[in-house]
Design an enzyme around this catalytic site. Structure first.
Site, PDB file in Angstrom:
ATOM      1  N   LYS A 126       2.754  -2.485   5.923  1.00  0.00           N
ATOM      2  CA  LYS A 126       3.034  -2.170   4.577  1.00  0.00           C
ATOM      3  C   LYS A 126       4.449  -1.813   4.368  1.00  0.00           C
ATOM      4  CE  LYS A 126      -0.919  -3.818   3.348  1.00  0.00           C
ATOM      5  NZ  LYS A 126      -1.138  -5.041   2.561  1.00  0.00           N
ATOM      6  N   TYR A 150      -1.452  -0.746  10.246  1.00  0.00           N
ATOM      7  CA  TYR A 150      -1.654  -1.190   9.106  1.00  0.00           C
ATOM      8  C   TYR A 150      -0.553  -0.783   8.380  1.00  0.00           C
ATOM      9  CZ  TYR A 150      -3.554  -1.638   4.459  1.00  0.00           C
ATOM     10  OH  TYR A 150      -3.834  -1.831   3.076  1.00  0.00           O
ATOM     11  N   SER A 189       0.906  -1.288   0.000  1.00  0.00           N
ATOM     12  CA  SER A 189      -0.064   0.162  -0.003  1.00  0.00           C
ATOM     13  C   SER A 189       0.841   1.381  -0.047  1.00  0.00           C
ATOM     14  CB  SER A 189      -0.894  -0.050   1.268  1.00  0.00           C
ATOM     15  OG  SER A 189      -1.494   1.370   1.557  1.00  0.00           O
TER      16      SER A 189
END
Length: 254
Positions: free
Chosen positions: A163, A159, A146
């Site tokens: 990534k 998160y 991401s």
């Protein structure tokens, strides 16, 4: 689209019953690949398989929770039993169980879940698949990360951190897997209009400028499918260890 550039290749994609994963499976299938898709729920697998078959794509669907070793192993073994090997592996599964400032909302349980699914599962999926990919002409691994790994969102801290770790995983796997003739690269999508990211874009579809997207629109899953198709093709034969950003011009750097 460049015709059937993946003719007769076997492509395995996790979390592929909707969103980015489905678009990747659809694109590779339309370009000639035999696709194996997976997801956690049988009903979602069945619906996606039906939709792909209606487009003339050869597809097999399996239930797989990538956080479970036995599910990952079964996914690899059933793919090999059906098709004899794997040419393209796309690790797309990800979770984000918390939303808000990282120090405020991230529990140890949430942290472990995020890293187990987003990072650990990707590594062990590649490790399990490698014996069936090495020395197959043009074999390719794509890990989906991401843009958040480059430019963190304060509401997606854990998160985003996972990534960023994916970028390092791509770099390290690329070196080792190149010895087997397997290329490893990463895709880092920006804001893509999917169910997974709905909390970010819902009701704001026309506000691309507010998201600092110079191209002037929110991305579509098909945009990601096109990049993966390129990375898995002979057109990218000398592209190894790269994390390709597909984000409409959003800034991305570490």
């Amino acid at each position: 689209m460049s015709g059937l550039r993946h003719q007769d290749k076997v492509a395995l994609i996790t979390a592929a019953t909707d969103g980015i994963g489905y678009a990747i499976a659809e694109r590779l299938g339309k370009e000639g690949a035999k696709v194996v898709i997976s997801s956690r729920k049988q009903k979602n697998v069945d619906a996606a398989v039906n939709n792909l078959r209606q487009q003339g794509i050869e597809v097999m669907g399996l239930v797989c929770h990538v956080g479970k070793k036995e599910h990952r192993e079964a996914l690899i073994q059933e793919t090999v039993a059906k098709y004899g090997g794997i040419d393209i592996l796309v690790s797309n599964a990800a979770v984000n169980p918390v939303y808000g400032p990282m120090l405020k909302v991230t529990t140890e349980e949430a942290w472990d879940k995020i890293f187990d699914i987003n990072v650990k599962a990707s590594f062990f999926l590649v490790k399990s698949a490698m014996p069936y990919m090495k020395n197959r002409k043009g074999a390719s691994v794509i890990l989906v990360s991401s843009i958040g790994g480059f430019t963190p969102d304060k509401s997606l801290g854990a998160y985003s951190t996972s990534k960023t770790a994916m970028f390092g995983l791509v770099k390290n796997l690329a070196v080792e897997c190149a010895e087997f003739g397997v290329r490893v690269n990463g895709l880092a999508p920006g804001l893509i209009k999917t169910r997974f990211s709905k909390q970010l874009w819902d009701g704001r579809e026309s506000e691309a400028v507010g998201f600092s997207i110079p191209l002037g629109r929110i991305g579509l899953p098909e945009d990601c499918g096109a990049v993966v198709s390129f990375l898995a093709s002979d057109d990218a034969a000398f592209v190894v260890g790269e994390n390709i950003v597909a984000a409409g011009g959003q800034l991305s750097r570490l």
